[in-house]
Scaffold this motif. Structure first.
Motif, PDB file in Angstrom:
ATOM      1  N   ALA A 290       0.832  -1.208   0.000  1.00  0.00           N
ATOM      2  CA  ALA A 290       0.000   0.000   0.000  1.00  0.00           C
ATOM      3  C   ALA A 290       0.861   1.250   0.000  1.00  0.00           C
ATOM      4  N   VAL A 291       0.355   2.259  -0.648  1.00  0.00           N
ATOM      5  CA  VAL A 291       1.050   3.535  -0.748  1.00  0.00           C
ATOM      6  C   VAL A 291       0.494   4.482   0.302  1.00  0.00           C
ATOM      7  N   GLU A 292       1.350   5.022   1.160  1.00  0.00           N
ATOM      8  CA  GLU A 292       0.921   5.951   2.207  1.00  0.00           C
ATOM      9  C   GLU A 292       0.643   7.323   1.613  1.00  0.00           C
ATOM     10  N   PHE A 293      -0.459   7.922   2.102  1.00  0.00           N
ATOM     11  CA  PHE A 293      -0.827   9.259   1.640  1.00  0.00           C
ATOM     12  C   PHE A 293      -0.006  10.296   2.387  1.00  0.00           C
ATOM     13  N   SER A 294       0.422  11.300   1.714  1.00  0.00           N
ATOM     14  CA  SER A 294       1.154  12.393   2.353  1.00  0.00           C
ATOM     15  C   SER A 294       0.209  13.362   3.033  1.00  0.00           C
ATOM     16  N   GLY A 295       0.772  14.179   3.896  1.00  0.00           N
ATOM     17  CA  GLY A 295      -0.042  15.148   4.619  1.00  0.00           C
ATOM     18  C   GLY A 295      -0.537  16.265   3.741  1.00  0.00           C
ATOM     19  N   PRO A 296      -1.455  17.070   4.255  1.00  0.00           N
ATOM     20  CA  PRO A 296      -1.991  18.184   3.447  1.00  0.00           C
ATOM     21  C   PRO A 296      -0.923  19.237   3.194  1.00  0.00           C
TER      22      PRO A 296
END
Length: 317
Positions: A290-296
């Motif tokens: 899975a690919v982790e989402f980056s912060g805003p």
């Protein structure tokens, strides 16, 4: 006393090779080399005029070896002349052929010196090799034709209705012999074409060997059409000689392929219409992590408003 060394510029060969010569310089060089080649041919023609009589006596030997061509004293019969000028014209023709042979080193060098700058270094090297092979092959074919031309003459005269005691016309006889010599000499250059195809990578030795049926047929067909001797002896001998030279050239091609390592490629033994084997991989397919989402992303900083025009100053004001 010290002498200043004068720096030499590039030679004509180097200037022609690197493309720095102009079109007019190429034309002048061609004119000079043609003039030198013409002088060599003229000088050979003068020498050939004195050697024409020995050359004629040499070309007359095949006819003198025929049965019935000599009289009771063992002297060869004289040829027939249809015109008073035939003897002199024949002497000029023989002198021209001898002049071309005598002047060949000069005019061939002039031709090569004009062509060589346009070739690469490896192309010039192979040209030297092929020329050194072409000269002995031509000489071998010419000698073979001279040795067997009397067999063809004997067959033609015995198969005719007049017999072997016929008096031949001199210009036609010399043309018959010289055409046989030239044809055999040129035909013996056939292996060079095959070697050129192999050394340049166009055809491998196995491919050349696979053409043996067609090549042998072409050799016999060429000998039957091109040989001026309509008898079977000359045609068969030329066809057999060309076939033998073909197999010799194929043998040299096999040695060249072995030296270069040809035929050891992955698909060298696979035919053109054969399906390549499939390699099945039994390893299970692993799921992609899975690919982790980056912060805003933060809001950009506000941009300051531009100052009024009347408050702007440059370096000149």
């Amino acid at each position: 006393m010290a002498f200043a060394l004068r720096k030499r510029g590039p030679s004509e060969f180097e200037r022609a090779a690197d493309g720095s010569m102009t079109l007019m310089e190429h034309v002048r060089e061609l004119r000079t080399r043609l003039f030198r080649a013409s002088l060599a041919i003229v000088g050979g023609l003068i020498g050939g005029f004195w050697l024409a009589q020995p050359a004629f006596n040499l070309l007359k030997e095949p006819y003198c070896r025929l049965p019935g061509a000599t009289d009771a004293l063992g002297k060869c019969q004289q040829f027939l002349l249809l015109s008073p000028a035939d003897g002199f014209i024949l002497k000029l023709k023989l002198a021209l052929w001898i002049g071309l042979i005598i002047g060949a080193p000069v005019w061939l060098y002039q031709l090569w010196a004009f062509i060589a700058p346009g070739l690469h270094r490896h192309e010039r090297k192979w040209a030297y090799v092929f020329v050194s092979i072409a000269a002995p092959l031509f000489a071998g074919g010419a000698v073979l034709a001279y040795l067997v031309v009397d067999k063809g003459l004997a067959f033609l005269l015995e198969a005719g209705v007049t017999g072997t005691s016929t008096q031949l016309e001199v210009t036609r006889y010399i043309s018959f012999v010289t055409n046989m010599i030239l044809l055999f000499g040129v035909a013996f250059e056939f292996p060079l074409i095959l070697l050129m195809l192999n050394f340049t990578g166009v055809a491998s030795a196995k491919r050349l060997l696979s053409w043996w049926r067609a090549v042998i047929f072409i050799c016999f067909a060429f000998a039957a059409v091109a040989t001026p001797d309509p008898g079977p002896f000359g045609m068969t001998l030329l066809a057999l000689s060309l076939s033998l030279l073909y197999f010799v050239a194929v043998g040299v091609a096999f040695l060249n392929d072995k030296r270069r390592g040809r035929g050891k490629e992955v698909y060298a033994g696979v035919a053109d219409d054969e399906v390549s084997p499939l390699q099945l991989d039994d390893e299970p397919v692993v799921a992609t992590p899975a690919v982790e989402f980056s912060g805003p992303v933060g809001a950009p900083a506000p941009v300051a408003a531009p100052a009024p025009i009347d408050r702007r100053y440059d370096d000149m004001t």
